[in-house]
Enzyme design. Sequence first.
Site, PDB file in Angstrom:
ATOM      1  N   ASP A   2       7.433 -26.743 -33.504  1.00 30.22           N
ATOM      2  CA  ASP A   2       6.881 -28.005 -34.010  1.00 30.22           C
ATOM      3  C   ASP A   2       6.819 -27.910 -35.531  1.00 30.22           C
ATOM      4  O   ASP A   2       7.801 -28.207 -36.212  1.00 30.22           O
ATOM      5  CB  ASP A   2       5.518 -28.197 -33.338  1.00 30.22           C
ATOM      6  CG  ASP A   2       4.818 -29.483 -33.697  1.00 30.22           C
ATOM      7  OD1 ASP A   2       5.492 -30.482 -33.976  1.00 30.22           O
ATOM      8  OD2 ASP A   2       3.569 -29.505 -33.702  1.00 30.22           O
ATOM      9  N   ARG A  54       0.437 -28.931 -17.755  1.00 26.37           N
ATOM     10  CA  ARG A  54       1.485 -27.892 -17.819  1.00 26.37           C
ATOM     11  C   ARG A  54       2.343 -27.865 -16.564  1.00 26.37           C
ATOM     12  O   ARG A  54       3.501 -27.489 -16.592  1.00 26.37           O
ATOM     13  CB  ARG A  54       0.858 -26.500 -17.987  1.00 26.37           C
ATOM     14  CG  ARG A  54       0.140 -26.284 -19.303  1.00 26.37           C
ATOM     15  CD  ARG A  54      -0.185 -24.805 -19.454  1.00 26.37           C
ATOM     16  NE  ARG A  54      -1.168 -24.537 -20.493  1.00 26.37           N
ATOM     17  CZ  ARG A  54      -0.902 -24.416 -21.787  1.00 26.37           C
ATOM     18  NH1 ARG A  54       0.339 -24.573 -22.221  1.00 26.37           N
ATOM     19  NH2 ARG A  54      -1.852 -24.148 -22.654  1.00 26.37           N
ATOM     20  N   GLU A  88      10.257 -19.504 -26.457  1.00 28.34           N
ATOM     21  CA  GLU A  88       9.140 -20.352 -26.891  1.00 28.34           C
ATOM     22  C   GLU A  88       9.259 -21.729 -26.230  1.00 28.34           C
ATOM     23  O   GLU A  88      10.358 -22.167 -25.876  1.00 28.34           O
ATOM     24  CB  GLU A  88       9.182 -20.445 -28.429  1.00 28.34           C
ATOM     25  CG  GLU A  88       8.163 -21.342 -29.075  1.00 28.34           C
ATOM     26  CD  GLU A  88       6.720 -20.968 -28.819  1.00 28.34           C
ATOM     27  OE1 GLU A  88       6.320 -20.928 -27.635  1.00 28.34           O
ATOM     28  OE2 GLU A  88       5.975 -20.770 -29.794  1.00 28.34           O
ATOM     29  N   ASP A  89       8.137 -22.404 -26.075  1.00 31.13           N
ATOM     30  CA  ASP A  89       8.179 -23.749 -25.500  1.00 31.13           C
ATOM     31  C   ASP A  89       8.658 -24.769 -26.523  1.00 31.13           C
ATOM     32  O   ASP A  89       9.489 -25.619 -26.214  1.00 31.13           O
ATOM     33  CB  ASP A  89       6.820 -24.167 -24.903  1.00 31.13           C
ATOM     34  CG  ASP A  89       5.665 -24.098 -25.889  1.00 31.13           C
ATOM     35  OD1 ASP A  89       5.840 -23.592 -27.027  1.00 31.13           O
ATOM     36  OD2 ASP A  89       4.555 -24.541 -25.523  1.00 31.13           O
ATOM     37  N   PHE A 116       3.922 -36.247 -29.596  1.00 26.90           N
ATOM     38  CA  PHE A 116       3.303 -35.247 -28.733  1.00 26.90           C
ATOM     39  C   PHE A 116       3.860 -35.353 -27.314  1.00 26.90           C
ATOM     40  O   PHE A 116       4.022 -36.449 -26.783  1.00 26.90           O
ATOM     41  CB  PHE A 116       1.779 -35.438 -28.725  1.00 26.90           C
ATOM     42  CG  PHE A 116       1.054 -34.294 -28.094  1.00 26.90           C
ATOM     43  CD1 PHE A 116       0.869 -33.109 -28.782  1.00 26.90           C
ATOM     44  CD2 PHE A 116       0.576 -34.389 -26.801  1.00 26.90           C
ATOM     45  CE1 PHE A 116       0.214 -32.031 -28.192  1.00 26.90           C
ATOM     46  CE2 PHE A 116      -0.077 -33.322 -26.196  1.00 26.90           C
ATOM     47  CZ  PHE A 116      -0.260 -32.147 -26.897  1.00 26.90           C
ATOM     48  N   GLY A 138       2.441 -21.838 -23.373  1.00 22.40           N
ATOM     49  CA  GLY A 138       3.378 -22.933 -23.119  1.00 22.40           C
ATOM     50  C   GLY A 138       4.726 -22.551 -22.546  1.00 22.40           C
ATOM     51  O   GLY A 138       5.341 -23.329 -21.835  1.00 22.40           O
ATOM     52  N   LYS A 191      11.129 -30.084 -32.675  1.00 27.03           N
ATOM     53  CA  LYS A 191      10.858 -31.359 -33.356  1.00 27.03           C
ATOM     54  C   LYS A 191      11.208 -31.157 -34.822  1.00 27.03           C
ATOM     55  O   LYS A 191      10.344 -30.792 -35.622  1.00 27.03           O
ATOM     56  CB  LYS A 191       9.363 -31.706 -33.269  1.00 27.03           C
ATOM     57  CG  LYS A 191       8.814 -32.056 -31.900  1.00 27.03           C
ATOM     58  CD  LYS A 191       7.317 -32.382 -32.066  1.00 27.03           C
ATOM     59  CE  LYS A 191       6.591 -32.501 -30.763  1.00 27.03           C
ATOM     60  NZ  LYS A 191       5.117 -32.526 -30.958  1.00 27.03           N
ATOM     61  N   ASP A 235       0.979 -28.543 -22.748  1.00 29.19           N
ATOM     62  CA  ASP A 235      -0.299 -29.093 -22.298  1.00 29.19           C
ATOM     63  C   ASP A 235      -0.920 -30.061 -23.282  1.00 29.19           C
ATOM     64  O   ASP A 235      -0.620 -30.050 -24.473  1.00 29.19           O
ATOM     65  CB  ASP A 235      -1.299 -27.961 -22.088  1.00 29.19           C
ATOM     66  CG  ASP A 235      -1.752 -27.354 -23.416  1.00 29.19           C
ATOM     67  OD1 ASP A 235      -0.882 -26.903 -24.184  1.00 29.19           O
ATOM     68  OD2 ASP A 235      -2.970 -27.366 -23.698  1.00 29.19           O
TER      69      ASP A 235
HETATM   70  P1  IMP Z   1       4.063 -24.882 -34.330  1.00 31.20           P
HETATM   71  O1  IMP Z   1       3.429 -26.080 -34.943  1.00 31.20           O
HETATM   72  O2  IMP Z   1       5.559 -24.880 -34.482  1.00 31.20           O
HETATM   73  O3  IMP Z   1       3.431 -23.623 -34.869  1.00 31.20           O
HETATM   74  O4  IMP Z   1       3.778 -24.943 -32.764  1.00 31.20           O
HETATM   75  C1  IMP Z   1       2.704 -24.252 -32.229  1.00 31.20           C
HETATM   76  C2  IMP Z   1       2.513 -24.486 -30.774  1.00 31.20           C
HETATM   77  O5  IMP Z   1       1.914 -25.737 -30.621  1.00 31.20           O
HETATM   78  C3  IMP Z   1       3.702 -24.516 -29.848  1.00 31.20           C
HETATM   79  O6  IMP Z   1       4.153 -23.259 -29.449  1.00 31.20           O
HETATM   80  C4  IMP Z   1       3.134 -25.285 -28.675  1.00 31.20           C
HETATM   81  O7  IMP Z   1       2.468 -24.419 -27.785  1.00 31.20           O
HETATM   82  C5  IMP Z   1       2.173 -26.231 -29.343  1.00 31.20           C
HETATM   83  N1  IMP Z   1       2.753 -27.587 -29.474  1.00 31.20           N
HETATM   84  C6  IMP Z   1       3.484 -28.088 -30.481  1.00 31.20           C
HETATM   85  N2  IMP Z   1       3.845 -29.364 -30.245  1.00 31.20           N
HETATM   86  C7  IMP Z   1       3.335 -29.656 -29.034  1.00 31.20           C
HETATM   87  C8  IMP Z   1       3.386 -30.842 -28.204  1.00 31.20           C
HETATM   88  O8  IMP Z   1       3.994 -31.892 -28.526  1.00 31.20           O
HETATM   89  N3  IMP Z   1       2.736 -30.755 -27.014  1.00 31.20           N
HETATM   90  C9  IMP Z   1       2.076 -29.639 -26.601  1.00 31.20           C
HETATM   91  N4  IMP Z   1       2.003 -28.523 -27.329  1.00 31.20           N
HETATM   92  C10 IMP Z   1       2.629 -28.534 -28.535  1.00 31.20           C
HETATM   93 MG    MG Z   2       4.002 -22.246 -27.616  1.00 32.44          MG
END
Ligand code: IMP
Ligand code: MG
Length: 182
Positions: free
Chosen positions: A109, A171, A105-106, A158, A51, A137, A165
């Site tokens: 979440d 993307r 990082e993108d 989302f 991402g 978020k 993606d």
């Molecule tokens: P985490 O839940 O913080 O571990 O996020 C894990 C990964 O989920 C992120 O690095 C993103 O690649 C992906 N991700 C989280 N939220 C979104 C979203 O809203 N759209 C697309 N990918 C997401």
């Molecule tokens: Mg990511």
Amino acid sequence: MAITDIVQIRDLRFKLILTPEEIAKRIKQIAQILNENFENQEVVAVSVLNGAFIFTADLLRELRFSVDCRFLRIQSYAGTRSSGTVHVANPEVLDLEDKHVVIVEDIVDTGRTMHQICEIVRQKKVKSLTVVTFLHKPDAMVVSAQIDYVAFVIENEFVVGYGLDYDGLGRQLPALYQLVND
Ligand code: IMP
Ligand code: MG
């Protein structure tokens, strides 16, 4: 690519929430802070694939100090929900002893991915650790994680585009789009 207000990806519709101009402006602000923090230093940027590749490309081109750019391959998402399991596929890029490390990082979440990446990186005896994320978020956070710089705080919905993606698609969109619940 022309910017449209609504994009359709497979079964889902998404609406524009951040334009390319807004994104570029904010990235310049963050780059300026990093340029002050790391002036005349050598830094390893660890970009979290897939991402973060677009955010990394845009952010790093604004940096004026020496950057060794590496890509960490992580997987934790399937569809629009976090699986919660983080897997590092290429741990050799984490040879980081005595380095100033900036994780790029993108999105943070649930926080699980960043929490686990930071746990691993801290064990590498790094000189310093800075976390930069394009999106955050806060309402989705279930695990606390280090975050030093956030480009944009967004709602717990989302999103796709600018590297993020939906099942591998979207993307390449130059703007950020949020899922329309209808
Ligand atoms: P985490 O839940 O913080 O571990 O996020 C894990 C990964 O989920 C992120 O690095 C993103 O690649 C992906 N991700 C989280 N939220 C979104 C979203 O809203 N759209 C697309 N990918 C997401
Ligand atoms: Mg990511």
